[in-house]
Design an enzyme around this catalytic site. Structure first.
Site, PDB file in Angstrom:
ATOM      1  N   SER A 177     -12.063  -2.196  33.543  1.00 22.77           N
ATOM      2  CA  SER A 177     -11.701  -0.870  33.803  1.00 22.77           C
ATOM      3  C   SER A 177     -11.890  -0.381  35.038  1.00 22.77           C
ATOM      4  CB  SER A 177     -12.323  -0.084  32.414  1.00 22.77           C
ATOM      5  OG  SER A 177     -11.591   1.264  32.548  1.00 22.77           O
ATOM      6  N   HIS A 223      -7.973  -2.660  25.662  1.00 26.61           N
ATOM      7  CA  HIS A 223      -8.518  -2.383  27.082  1.00 26.61           C
ATOM      8  C   HIS A 223      -9.775  -3.337  27.091  1.00 26.61           C
ATOM      9  CE1 HIS A 223      -9.491  -0.103  30.349  1.00 26.61           C
ATOM     10  NE2 HIS A 223     -10.499   0.288  29.980  1.00 26.61           N
ATOM     11  N   ASP A 275      -2.037  -1.932  27.584  1.00 28.69           N
ATOM     12  CA  ASP A 275      -3.166  -1.222  27.696  1.00 28.69           C
ATOM     13  C   ASP A 275      -2.895   0.242  28.039  1.00 28.69           C
ATOM     14  OD1 ASP A 275      -5.579  -0.245  29.090  1.00 28.69           O
ATOM     15  OD2 ASP A 275      -6.090  -1.986  29.617  1.00 28.69           O
TER      16      ASP A 275
END
Length: 533
Positions: free
Chosen positions: A241, A495, A466
């Protein structure tokens, strides 16, 4: 752009919802091959020199590893320590801050060991200190990598144990119910704007000394100091991320210091996207993944009894939302709290069943399950402080990293337009980021992420659908980092891909980390298994 995990997953924190949330030899100091962002070449060079000075000092000092403090929740044989870094890299001999780090040794032989693998879970605002627990808890997909690497986690500057910042009183920050993020009137918008402005002011009042230095380039410099303190000539890094943007910035600033780098669920590193446009893109992707989840709930109507079409499930969501708006459920769960809980489903497949179960229980007459899942626990002072700290770091980094629009007309126009077609997250995300419009310290110009001399091939992993970091970000980084390889998990949207069980992905991550091997071309993998109730 916040990475979140709902209550039932205790490995991280946060909310994308409403605003309420080889060692450097001593003396041989050389500047990195690429310069940092700044207003002048002189300023960039000072920060580059400062980073080299700090890394050289850390290489001499090392880390005094000890058993972790009992209240850190990190069992033996995990060890903890501290790395000292400058608050301002342009002033390397000025004020210093301490960063919390931890490690667990490789599980293989001495001959197997390839060094340290350092992890960042995202956020910005996420703690990496639980990373070594992937070894103590015997997470199977990491077993092969653990034989070769020490697993090293750290709290980035401002996070957790590392000179933590704050923008609000934690108990006030989590208090519920909050204002509905979807405005009904101009008065609602004015109220939210006031909250955002007050939050920005609170950040300055409580953490003003830290704010100008809460940037991704500074965290990347910190990462290089940690590398040196570990006695590592080059960095092995896993970023998920926001951690992918940290990795992209590190790879640009210190290309010759990278050994292996895996980036998973990629933030779009384009200067044009950091951070305002990236958050607008997120709103669109969230709507897509929300609909994927509703389709799955409908297919499993025999279990959840919420409707056998997406439209019927959406109607239940709107009914629940309207009920919570009129009378907060349990006096605590209004529309803002619902978003905070239900957004777990678009984020992570592992949340599909828990969220749908609570949703189903509510319509079967069990309101307490929803209250337990979505309402804050006011008695959890440590958890509330961590939540407030995570939100503060998220805000500080994104607001300081880049220049944000200051015109309310632009925010209103863009979010009003998006909300018409992508209503699930748009306004909640807008209010969370709006403090950046009145940010009280100078906003920087994002680094131009690119391949530098010595950067090895980077492994990029991304699911196609995502929500938090849309697929285009992986494509953009792939184009910018020459020689990188992109693994796409097709028809999937969770994710964070590298910790899921998907042999097509897992085997390639292992091969890269253990041998440096990349496929000759990009790879498309079938999706991991869909959750089954």
């Amino acid at each position: 752009m916040r990475d979140i995990r709902p209550k039932w997953r205790a490995t991280a924190l946060g909310s994308a919802g409403v605003l309420v949330t080889a060692t450097l030899i001593a003396g041989a100091v050389t500047a990195p091959t690429a310069s940092a962002s700044g207003d002048s070449r002189g300023g960039q060079d000072r920060e580059a020199r400062g980073a080299a000075i700090a890394a050289a000092e850390a290489a001499k000092t090392g880390i005094d590893w000890q058993d972790c403090p009992a209240d850190w929740g990190l069992e033996k044989p995990i060890q903890c320590g501290w790395v000292t870094v400058p608050l301002d890299y342009a002033k390397p001999y000025g004020k210093q801050i301490k960063l919390a780090v931890d490690r667990i040794g490789n599980t293989g032989t001495k001959a197997d060991r390839q060094g340290a693998l350092i992890y960042n879970p995202g956020g910005p605002g996420g703690s990496g200190l639980r990373f070594p627990r992937r070894v103590t808890t015997k997470a199977p997909v990491w077993a092969n990598t653990a034989k070769a690497y020490d697993f090293v986690g750290f709290d980035p500057r401002g996070v957790g144990k590392s000179a933590p910042i704050s923008c609000a009183d934690p108990q006030e920050f989590v208090k519920a119910p909050k204002m509905d993020p979807v405005p009904d009137s101009e008065a609602d918008k004015r109220a939210q704007r006031k909250l955002a402005r007050e939050y920005a002011e609170g950040c300055y009042e409580r953490s003003g000394e830290m704010l100008p230095h809460m940037t991704t380039p500074n965290t990347a410099r910190d990462l290089d100091v940690i590398r040196a303190a570990l006695g590592e000539k080059k960095l092995n890094f896993l970023g998920v991320s926001y951690g992918t943007y940290l990795g992209a910035v590190y790879g640009t600033l210190f290309p010759g210091h990278v050994r292996r780098m895996v980036v998973d669920s990629v933030v779009n590193p384009s200067r044009d996207k950091i951070w305002y446009e990236a958050n607008l893109d997120q709103d669109v992707a969230f709507e897509m993944r929300w609909k994927d989840w509703e389709d799955w709930v409908a297919k499993n109507d025999a279990t959840f009894h919420l409707g056998d079409t997406r439209d019927e499930v959406q109607a239940k969501w709107l009914e629940l939302r309207a009920t919570a708006k009129k009378n907060p459920i349990g006096g605590l769960v209004g529309p803002a709290e619902l978003i905070g809980f239900f957004q777990g489903a678009p984020y992570y497949d592992s949340s599909w069943i828990p969220v749908a179960t609570v949703f189903s229980k509510y319509f079967a007459g069990d309101t307490q399950a929803l209250v337990d899942a979505a309402a804050p626990d006011m008695s959890d002072t440590a958890g509330n402080a961590a939540s407030e700290n995570g939100n503060a770091v998220y805000t500080a980094v994104e607001c300081t990293d880049a220049k944000w629009p200051t015109s309310w007309k632009r925010w209103d126009r863009d979010n009003t337009r998006l909300h018409k077609d992508y209503p699930f997250l748009t306004w909640a995300n807008a209010w969370m980021n709006l403090p950046c419009a009145t940010w009280p310290v100078k906003q920087q110009t994002p680094l131009d992420v690119k391949t530098g001399k010595g950067l090895p091939g980077v492994l990029i992993v991304q699911s196609e659908r995502d929500a938090a970091t849309p697929y285009g970000g992986a494509v953009e980084l792939h184009q910018r980092f020459k020689g990188s390889r992109l693994i796409t998990e097709k028809d999937a949207g969770s994710h964070g891909v590298t910790s899921l069980v998907n042999p097509c992905v897992n085997e390639r991550v292992d091969a890269y980390l253990l041998t440096g091997k990349l496929d000759g071309a990009d790879v498309t993998c079938a999706p991991h298994a869909t959750p089954k109730p």
